[in-house]
Scaffold this motif. Structure first.
Motif, PDB file in Angstrom:
ATOM      1  N   ARG A 148      32.373  35.722  53.678  1.00  0.00           N
ATOM      2  CA  ARG A 148      32.800  35.163  52.376  1.00  0.00           C
ATOM      3  C   ARG A 148      33.639  36.183  51.616  1.00  0.00           C
ATOM      4  NH1 ARG A 148      27.085  33.896  51.121  1.00  0.00           N
ATOM      5  NH2 ARG A 148      27.487  34.789  49.099  1.00  0.00           N
ATOM      6  N   ILE A 149      33.157  37.413  51.626  1.00  0.00           N
ATOM      7  CA  ILE A 149      33.887  38.462  50.913  1.00  0.00           C
ATOM      8  C   ILE A 149      35.235  38.708  51.564  1.00  0.00           C
ATOM      9  CG2 ILE A 149      33.824  40.924  50.371  1.00  0.00           C
ATOM     10  CD1 ILE A 149      30.732  40.428  50.125  1.00  0.00           C
ATOM     11  N   TYR A 195      37.618  36.218  50.312  1.00  0.00           N
ATOM     12  CA  TYR A 195      38.074  36.529  48.942  1.00  0.00           C
ATOM     13  C   TYR A 195      39.139  37.618  48.975  1.00  0.00           C
ATOM     14  CZ  TYR A 195      33.757  34.134  47.599  1.00  0.00           C
ATOM     15  OH  TYR A 195      32.744  33.231  47.459  1.00  0.00           O
ATOM     16  N   ILE A 196      38.868  38.627  49.794  1.00  0.00           N
ATOM     17  CA  ILE A 196      39.801  39.753  49.856  1.00  0.00           C
ATOM     18  C   ILE A 196      41.144  39.304  50.424  1.00  0.00           C
ATOM     19  CG2 ILE A 196      40.226  41.909  51.124  1.00  0.00           C
ATOM     20  CD1 ILE A 196      37.407  42.691  50.566  1.00  0.00           C
ATOM     21  N   ILE A 212      43.041  37.660  47.638  1.00  0.00           N
ATOM     22  CA  ILE A 212      43.565  38.605  46.648  1.00  0.00           C
ATOM     23  C   ILE A 212      44.720  39.408  47.240  1.00  0.00           C
ATOM     24  CG2 ILE A 212      42.980  40.563  45.170  1.00  0.00           C
ATOM     25  CD1 ILE A 212      40.082  39.522  45.187  1.00  0.00           C
ATOM     26  N   ARG A 213      44.585  39.781  48.501  1.00  0.00           N
ATOM     27  CA  ARG A 213      45.652  40.549  49.152  1.00  0.00           C
ATOM     28  C   ARG A 213      46.938  39.750  49.249  1.00  0.00           C
ATOM     29  NH1 ARG A 213      42.840  43.872  54.084  1.00  0.00           N
ATOM     30  NH2 ARG A 213      41.861  45.445  52.788  1.00  0.00           N
ATOM     31  N   LYS A 232      47.861  37.476  47.233  1.00  0.00           N
ATOM     32  CA  LYS A 232      48.426  37.453  45.873  1.00  0.00           C
ATOM     33  C   LYS A 232      49.167  38.753  45.586  1.00  0.00           C
ATOM     34  CE  LYS A 232      46.994  33.551  44.019  1.00  0.00           C
ATOM     35  NZ  LYS A 232      47.922  32.569  43.435  1.00  0.00           N
ATOM     36  N   ARG A 233      48.564  39.856  45.999  1.00  0.00           N
ATOM     37  CA  ARG A 233      49.190  41.169  45.781  1.00  0.00           C
ATOM     38  C   ARG A 233      50.513  41.269  46.515  1.00  0.00           C
ATOM     39  NH1 ARG A 233      45.725  45.662  47.706  1.00  0.00           N
ATOM     40  NH2 ARG A 233      47.529  46.892  47.195  1.00  0.00           N
ATOM     41  N   ILE A 255      53.114  39.457  44.677  1.00  0.00           N
ATOM     42  CA  ILE A 255      53.592  40.206  43.506  1.00  0.00           C
ATOM     43  C   ILE A 255      54.514  41.337  43.945  1.00  0.00           C
ATOM     44  CG2 ILE A 255      52.834  41.774  41.669  1.00  0.00           C
ATOM     45  CD1 ILE A 255      50.314  39.985  41.452  1.00  0.00           C
ATOM     46  N   LYS A 256      54.133  42.018  45.013  1.00  0.00           N
ATOM     47  CA  LYS A 256      54.932  43.150  45.483  1.00  0.00           C
ATOM     48  C   LYS A 256      56.293  42.711  45.996  1.00  0.00           C
ATOM     49  CE  LYS A 256      51.568  46.674  46.767  1.00  0.00           C
ATOM     50  NZ  LYS A 256      50.952  47.401  47.895  1.00  0.00           N
ATOM     51  N   VAL A 287      26.762  36.945  45.422  1.00  0.00           N
ATOM     52  CA  VAL A 287      28.077  37.572  45.275  1.00  0.00           C
ATOM     53  C   VAL A 287      28.957  36.735  44.348  1.00  0.00           C
ATOM     54  CG1 VAL A 287      30.176  38.154  46.554  1.00  0.00           C
ATOM     55  CG2 VAL A 287      27.952  38.706  47.520  1.00  0.00           C
ATOM     56  N   GLU A 288      28.881  35.427  44.515  1.00  0.00           N
ATOM     57  CA  GLU A 288      29.733  34.537  43.706  1.00  0.00           C
ATOM     58  C   GLU A 288      29.385  34.636  42.223  1.00  0.00           C
ATOM     59  OE1 GLU A 288      28.456  33.644  46.620  1.00  0.00           O
ATOM     60  OE2 GLU A 288      30.344  33.475  47.720  1.00  0.00           O
ATOM     61  N   VAL A 317      35.858  43.791  46.822  1.00  0.00           N
ATOM     62  CA  VAL A 317      36.545  42.750  46.030  1.00  0.00           C
ATOM     63  C   VAL A 317      36.993  43.338  44.696  1.00  0.00           C
ATOM     64  CG1 VAL A 317      36.362  40.425  45.096  1.00  0.00           C
ATOM     65  CG2 VAL A 317      35.073  41.033  47.121  1.00  0.00           C
ATOM     66  N   GLU A 324      40.082  45.434  45.230  1.00  0.00           N
ATOM     67  CA  GLU A 324      41.279  44.602  45.403  1.00  0.00           C
ATOM     68  C   GLU A 324      41.705  43.964  44.077  1.00  0.00           C
ATOM     69  OE1 GLU A 324      43.185  44.106  48.115  1.00  0.00           O
ATOM     70  OE2 GLU A 324      41.986  45.432  49.369  1.00  0.00           O
ATOM     71  N   LEU A 337      45.138  44.494  42.187  1.00  0.00           N
ATOM     72  CA  LEU A 337      45.973  43.331  41.838  1.00  0.00           C
ATOM     73  C   LEU A 337      46.415  43.396  40.376  1.00  0.00           C
ATOM     74  CD1 LEU A 337      47.047  40.447  42.585  1.00  0.00           C
ATOM     75  CD2 LEU A 337      44.891  39.569  41.763  1.00  0.00           C
ATOM     76  N   ASP A 374      48.998  46.142  40.082  1.00  0.00           N
ATOM     77  CA  ASP A 374      50.272  45.737  40.679  1.00  0.00           C
ATOM     78  C   ASP A 374      51.009  44.746  39.781  1.00  0.00           C
ATOM     79  OD1 ASP A 374      50.213  47.299  42.935  1.00  0.00           O
ATOM     80  OD2 ASP A 374      49.167  45.813  44.156  1.00  0.00           O
TER      81      ASP A 374
END
Lengths: 71, 175
Positions: free
Chosen positions: A53-54, A57-58, A61-62, A64-65, A68-69, B37-38, B95, B98, B102, B105
């Motif tokens: 799950r984590i 999520y990562i 987010i990555r 998205k980064r 942006i980059k 976690v959520e 998380v 990151e 984010l 950035d």
């Protein structure tokens, strides 16, 4: 003494994300016998694990980064 | 400066001081508020997105404090407040890292992630590698010089000698 485990956690998770096992197709029927029971964990079970799950999520987010980059 | 001099030099908690309170008196000894976690991320994300926290966070990152340190401090503080358990804190650390990156950035702030620390080599190891490299280089230089000197006659002589020694065929018995 280790006081900040963040880098290790991040590294371990990244490695786990890279080494995700590929799914194998398991034949459901044997030649003569009854259908084999699937002993391996199903994909749903894998998703329910906290680390997966984590990882998801990562990945979000990555991405998205990266957006942006790259503008 | 004078105040600092007045302070006792050994003002640390004595061993076992954390056990002097009643069990359950501290927030981290109570059941955690967010158990998954959520839930924990739902607690962090709105806070990180708020303008006040974002500005402070960017200031801290601009000062050169690594993202990993900030993330660890945040989760440790929440554990102390009894928001979530240490286990959940460990799981959400990547998380948080990151997320902070984010935010940085998106604000185009330069930061140090703190993740490249493991790639750094100790100075002694680097020195050792450099000295070994120099030794190897010197050795190869010496051998090159000898080869250059021997280049003409010596090589031809040695070849002749080898040819004389191997008069027989390939399958013949050696001496």
């Amino acid at each position: 003494m280790l006081t900040n485990p963040t880098a290790i956690m991040h590294q371990n998770l990244s490695m786990a994300m890279k080494n995700t096992p590929e799914e194998k197709e398991v034949s459901k029927n044997t030649l003569m016998g009854p259908p084999k029971k699937q002993m391996t964990k199903t994909k749903e079970d894998d998703i329910l694990q906290p680390s997966r799950r984590i990882a998801s999520y990562i990945e979000t987010i990555r991405s998205k980064r990266e957006e942006i980059k790259n503008g | 400066m004078a105040d600092m001099m007045m302070q006792p030099p050994l003002d640390a908690p004595i061993p076992g001081q954390s056990l002097t309170h009643e069990l359950g008196a501290r927030p981290w000894q109570q059941p955690a508020q967010y158990t998954t976690v959520e839930d924990a991320l739902d607690y962090y994300i709105p806070r990180l997105e708020s303008e006040e926290v974002t500005n402070q966070l960017l200031d801290v990152l601009e000062m050169g404090i690594p993202v990993t340190t900030v993330a660890n401090t945040m989760q440790l503080g929440s554990v102390m407040e009894g928001k979530h358990s240490v286990d959940v804190g460990m799981l959400i650390l990547p998380v948080l890292v990151e997320l902070i990156m984010l935010i940085a950035d998106s604000a185009k702030v330069e930061y140090t992630s703190g993740l490249e620390k493991d790639k750094k080599m100790r100075g002694s190891l680097v020195d050792l590698a450099v000295s070994k490299f120099k030794e190897d280089k010197d050795k190869t230089k010496d051998s090159d010089i000898v080869e250059e000197k021997d280049d003409g006659k010596l090589v031809a002589d040695s070849m002749k000698q080898a040819a004389e020694e191997r008069v027989g065929g390939l399958m013949s018995r050696g001496a």
